[in-house]
Scaffold this active site. Structure first.
Site, short mmCIF file in Angstrom:
data_model
loop_
_atom_site.label_atom_id
_atom_site.label_comp_id
_atom_site.label_asym_id
_atom_site.label_seq_id
_atom_site.Cartn_x
_atom_site.Cartn_y
_atom_site.Cartn_z
N LYS A 172 0.78 -1.25 0.16
CA LYS A 172 -0.19 0.11 -0.01
C LYS A 172 0.89 1.21 -0.24
O LYS A 172 1.42 1.61 1.07
CB LYS A 172 -0.92 0.04 1.36
CG LYS A 172 -2.36 0.70 1.03
CD LYS A 172 -2.04 2.19 0.77
CE LYS A 172 -2.01 2.92 2.11
NZ LYS A 172 -1.54 4.26 1.73
N CYS A 280 13.61 10.27 8.29
CA CYS A 280 13.40 9.93 9.81
C CYS A 280 14.49 9.65 10.64
O CYS A 280 14.37 10.13 11.94
CB CYS A 280 12.59 8.40 9.70
SG CYS A 280 13.81 7.15 8.95
P1 NAD Z 1 1.90 8.51 7.99
O1 NAD Z 1 1.82 7.50 9.14
O2 NAD Z 1 0.83 9.66 7.96
O3 NAD Z 1 1.57 7.52 6.51
C1 NAD Z 1 2.20 6.77 6.46
C2 NAD Z 1 1.51 5.52 5.44
O4 NAD Z 1 0.51 4.89 6.19
C3 NAD Z 1 0.86 6.15 4.18
O5 NAD Z 1 0.85 4.98 3.24
C4 NAD Z 1 -0.63 6.18 4.74
O6 NAD Z 1 -1.73 6.10 3.72
C5 NAD Z 1 -0.76 5.12 5.76
N1 NAD Z 1 -1.69 5.35 6.83
C6 NAD Z 1 -2.16 6.48 7.60
N2 NAD Z 1 -3.04 6.10 8.51
C7 NAD Z 1 -3.12 4.79 8.37
C8 NAD Z 1 -3.96 3.69 9.19
N3 NAD Z 1 -4.65 4.25 10.22
N4 NAD Z 1 -3.77 2.13 8.90
C9 NAD Z 1 -2.82 2.00 8.08
N5 NAD Z 1 -2.27 2.87 7.28
C10 NAD Z 1 -2.16 4.24 7.34
O7 NAD Z 1 3.18 9.03 7.71
P2 NAD Z 1 3.74 10.12 6.66
O8 NAD Z 1 3.43 11.56 7.43
O9 NAD Z 1 3.16 10.00 5.34
O10 NAD Z 1 5.21 9.92 6.64
C11 NAD Z 1 6.34 10.54 7.46
C12 NAD Z 1 6.73 9.46 8.69
O11 NAD Z 1 7.19 8.50 8.57
C13 NAD Z 1 7.57 10.44 9.54
O12 NAD Z 1 7.24 10.35 11.01
C14 NAD Z 1 8.66 9.63 9.42
O13 NAD Z 1 9.54 9.67 10.60
C15 NAD Z 1 8.55 8.19 9.24
N6 NAD Z 1 9.32 7.59 8.73
C16 NAD Z 1 10.00 6.45 9.42
C17 NAD Z 1 11.10 5.81 8.74
C18 NAD Z 1 11.81 4.73 9.54
O14 NAD Z 1 12.34 3.94 9.05
N7 NAD Z 1 11.80 4.64 10.90
C19 NAD Z 1 11.54 6.11 7.59
C20 NAD Z 1 10.81 7.06 6.87
C21 NAD Z 1 9.63 7.82 7.45
#
Ligand code: NAD
Length: 487
Positions: A172, A280
């Site tokens: 997804k 991140c």
């Molecule tokens: P997000 O959590 O809003 O979304 C991430 C993904 O989850 C998207 O595909 C979104 O559609 C999906 N999603 C949203 N709500 C959901 C739910 N309730 N159930 C299942 N899927 C859902 O994150 P974002 O703002 O798009 O991305 C940025 C974040 O990602 C930052 O906090 C960053 O630190 C983190 N990140 C972490 C890593 C790591 O490896 N630790 C790497 C890259 C980014």
């Protein structure tokens, strides 16, 4: 049909029932219509992955490896256009995109293709009364949910080891990067990956939520925000479903008093600003010794002011736009609240004057931040640094560890042994010494609110196996323990 606004289910592209516009980060103009997966799409994708599981799981590892190598070749063939597409979608500077979106996914597929051929499926261990076979079995259907910031690399973190292990996958992708996700589908189809082994459904939160709680899913692997990770963790806890969570961070750069500032500033260019701050593992809290505080603040301001902000498709650009208007406004809100809290703005702090289109924020540095301020506690996900003074080395370690998060960190010193001691004391999943370069042969992940579990390396492969012990008490005890398998 343009494959870019489709979903890919059971080896076939299908026109999306619903779409969502994808905007170009640098201009705000329409780039294309991305698929917005429906509940029915999720159900079909999970059904396809379930149907493909017995065949793919029982395909010999050498054959899986062969197909994954062909998959890597197909991605590589498309790398040039993928790099540009992602840069248009999320603003990632093209110089970074070449590595992260072009070179990395094929390299990771080849790594796991090799690893699966050298990982024993069964190991024999001597037992008290005979011996035991320990079997690695593919965990099953994997739901992989990824964000937009490194869309190609982070998806590959998941599907490369999952497919190598014999799992089937529903990917997804995020709505902001719905277009590039379909490159995986094109490559999967072209390389002969069996239908249903990898299904690609770009979409929003509702599709993600339906997928992770779907009864046909055996394991969830998620990268994204801590807030969403907590929700998914709760769902998986209730369902007793294995889950890997890669979440947010607020990592510290500890600059020790003997650091070479030229080396440090060169390293922080990437370690603190890479991908316009939308990374991140960034070292976004800079811990600076009081004895060199003014010099370090000045050097950081010069670093931020010297970064070239501009068109992300230009290979000379260091900092491109943020992914969306929403993300830009969120970052500017952090800047306003830091200014109100009494922190001292020493660089940036606004939208660059010549950038009225797209979602740019100038590289920004605040000095005199307190570790309890919002800017030091919360992830900004933009090019904004907080500089925090410290007195002793142990204070610096305590400040670094005083965080809800524990994903990464860096230590800067001209004495490697001293830096190693500090690195050992940090409560975090990864640490860089005088640089921060992620290594795909080593486990990556966080502690505390930065997540659960590890990706990459052999540990990343292991997370897609479930282990079965078969006790063969009627068999003779082994005369010699299998090397490396002592209790
Ligand atoms: P997000 O959590 O809003 O979304 C991430 C993904 O989850 C998207 O595909 C979104 O559609 C999906 N999603 C949203 N709500 C959901 C739910 N309730 N159930 C299942 N899927 C859902 O994150 P974002 O703002 O798009 O991305 C940025 C974040 O990602 C930052 O906090 C960053 O630190 C983190 N990140 C972490 C890593 C790591 O490896 N630790 C790497 C890259 C980014």
């Amino acid at each position: 049909m343009s494959t870019m606004s489709a979903v890919y289910i059971n080896g076939r592209f299908r026109t999306a029932d619903r779409t969502e516009p994808v905007l170009e980060a640098a201009t705000g103009e329409l780039l294309g219509q991305g698929a917005d997966a429906t509940t029915a799409n999720v159900d079909e994708a999970v059904a396809a992955a379930r149907a493909a599981l017995p065949g793919w799981r029982s395909t010999p590892p050498e054959q899986r490896a062969h197909i994954l190598s062909a998959f890597a070749d197909e991605l590589q063939r498309r790398a040039r256009s993928t790099e540009e597409l992602v840069t248009r979608e999320n603003g990632m500077p093209i110089s970074l995109s070449r590595g992260a979106n072009g070179a990395f996914p094929p390299a990771l597929l080849r790594y796991y293709a090799h690893l699966i051929t050298t990982t024993p499926q069964e190991e024999v261990r001597p037992s008290m009364v005979g011996h035991t076979i320990v079997r690695r079995e593919a965990v099953g259907v994997v739901a992989a949910v990824v964000p937009w910031n490194y869309p190609q690399a982070l998806a590959a973190f998941k599907f490369a080891p999952a497919l190598a292990a014999g799992c089937t996958v529903v990917l997804k992708a995020a709505a902001e990067t719905a277009l590039d996700a379909l490159v995986f589908a094109e490559a999967a189809q072209a390389c002969g990956l069996p239908a249903g082994a990898l299904n690609v459904i770009p979409g929003g939160a509702a599709a993600g939520a339906h997928l992770v709680s779907h009864p046909g899913v055996d394991k969830v692997t998620f990268t994204g925000s801590t807030a969403t990770g907590r929700v998914i963790g709760e769902v998986c806890g209730r369902l007793l479903r294995p889950v890997t969570l890669e979440l947010g961070g607020k990592s510290a750069a500890i600059i020790l008093d003997d650091a070479d500032l030229d080396v440090t500033m060169r390293g922080l260019r990437s370690a603190s600003f890479v991908n316009n701050g939308q990374t991140c593992f960034l070292s976004s809290r800079i811990l600076a010794p009081r004895s060199r505080y003014a010099e370090i603040v000045e050097a950081l301001a010069a670093l931020a002011d010297g970064l070239r902000v501009g068109n992300p498709l230009d290979s000379a650009t260091d900092v491109g736009p943020l992914v969306s208007e929403r993300q830009r406004d969120r970052v500017l809100d952090f800047v306003a609240s830091a200014a109100n809290s009494g922190a001292k703005l020493v660089a940036g702090g606004s939208i660059p004057k010549d950038r009225d289109r797209g979602w740019f924020v100038a590289p920004t540095v605040f000095a005199d931040v307190d570790n309890s301020d919002r800017l030091a506690r919360e992830e900004v996900f933009g090019p904004v640094l907080a500089v925090i003074p410290y007195v002793t080395e142990s204070d610096a370690i305590a400040l670094a560890n005083e965080s809800e998060f524990g994903l990464a960190g860096t230590v800067w010193s001209s004495d490697e042994d001293r830096a190693m001691e500090v690195a050992r004391a940090l409560e975090t999943g990864t640490v860089g010494i005088n640089d921060y370069q992620l290594d795909f042969r080593a486990p990556f992940g966080g502690v505390k609110a930065s997540g659960i579990g590890r990706e990459l390396g052999p540990e990343g492969l292991d997370s897609f196996f479930s282990l079965k012990s078969i006790y063969r008490t009627g068999q003779p005890a082994l005369p010699h323990p299998t090397p490396g398998m002592q209790p």
